[in-house]
Enzyme design. Structure first.
Site, PDB file in Angstrom:
ATOM      1  N   ASP A   1       0.856  -1.184   0.000  1.00 57.56           N
ATOM      2  CA  ASP A   1       0.000   0.000   0.000  1.00 57.56           C
ATOM      3  C   ASP A   1       0.895   1.236   0.000  1.00 57.56           C
ATOM      4  OD1 ASP A   1      -1.423   2.232   1.696  1.00 57.56           O
ATOM      5  OD2 ASP A   1      -3.022   0.951   0.944  1.00 57.56           O
TER       6      ASP A   1
ATOM      7  N   GLU B   1      -4.712   2.390  -3.932  1.00 57.55           N
ATOM      8  CA  GLU B   1      -3.254   2.462  -4.006  1.00 57.55           C
ATOM      9  C   GLU B   1      -2.607   1.205  -3.465  1.00 57.55           C
ATOM     10  OE1 GLU B   1      -4.525   4.378  -0.141  1.00 57.55           O
ATOM     11  OE2 GLU B   1      -5.211   4.490  -2.185  1.00 57.55           O
TER      12      GLU B   1
END
Length: 169
Positions: free
Chosen positions: A4, A47
Site C-alpha cells: 500500500d 493504491e
C-alpha cells in the site's frame, strides 16, 4: 503480499490525479521489476497492489517483502514533468498454508489476514513490511478470534510477526 502506497491521498491532493495515476504506474513497474517472473501482481484497490508469489516461504518471502519495500522507498519516483516524488509503502504478507499447523485457508481469509498484517504495518508507523510468521491456532474455526481482534491476538502471542523496516533508524 499487499503493498500500500503510504500517504497516497496527499499525492492526489497536492499534485493532481494525473500525477497520482503516474505514481501508481511507476509503482507497478517497480514491483514488477523486483518480483520473480513466476509472481503475479495486480492493483488491488486504490493504491494497493496484491502480489501472489507461489511457493515462496520463510526467509525467501521475507527477502521479497524487504526488496519490494526498499525498491519503492529508496528512490523518488520521477514523474514525466521531471518532478521527483518520494514514495514509501507499507506491506503485509504471509505464506500459506499458515505455519505452524499448516493451516489451509480460503483465498478470501488469506487475503484478509494479509490485510491485517498490512494494517499493523501502518499502525506501527508505515514504511515497513509486516509478515505473519506463524499462528498458534490449529484449525480455521479457532482462527475466528484472531481475525476478530488481530492486535489483541498479536499482543497475546497468538500470532508471530516479522517486522522489517526499510531503513534502520
Amino acid at each position: 503480499m499487499i503493498a500500500d502506497v503510504d500517504h497516497f491521498k496527499a499525492v492526489n491532493d497536492q499534485f493532481g490525479h494525473p500525477a497520482g495515476d503516474e505514481v501508481l504506474r511507476k509503482v507497478a513497474e517497480v514491483i514488477k521489476s523486483h518480483s520473480r517472473t513466476s509472481d503475479i501482481f495486480c492493483r488491488y484497490g486504490g493504491e494497493e497492489f496484491l502480489i501472489f508469489a507461489p511457493d515462496l516461504q520463510g526467509e525467501a518471502l521475507d527477502a521479497l517483502a524487504l526488496r519490494v519495500l526498499r525498491a519503492l522507498g529508496d528512490d523518488a519516483i520521477a514523474l514525466d514533468t521531471g518532478r521527483l516524488l518520494p514514495v514509501s509503502a507499507s506491506l503485509g504478507y504471509a505464506a500459506f498454508p499458515l505455519p505452524t499447523h499448516q493451516l489451509a485457508l480460503s483465498w478470501e481469509r488469506a487475503v484478509n489476514l494479509v490485510d491485517m498484517a498490512l494494517y499493523t504495518a501502518k499502525s506501527m508507523g508505515r514504511d515497513r513490511a509486516v509478515g505473519i510468521q506463524s499462528v498458534s491456532v490449529a484449525d480455521p474455526l479457532s482462527l475466528q478470534s484472531l481475525e476478530a481482534d488481530f492486535e489483541a491476538a498479536r499482543l497475546a502471542g497468538e500470532v508471530d510477526l516479522q517486522v522489517s523496516l526499510r531503513r534502520a533508524y
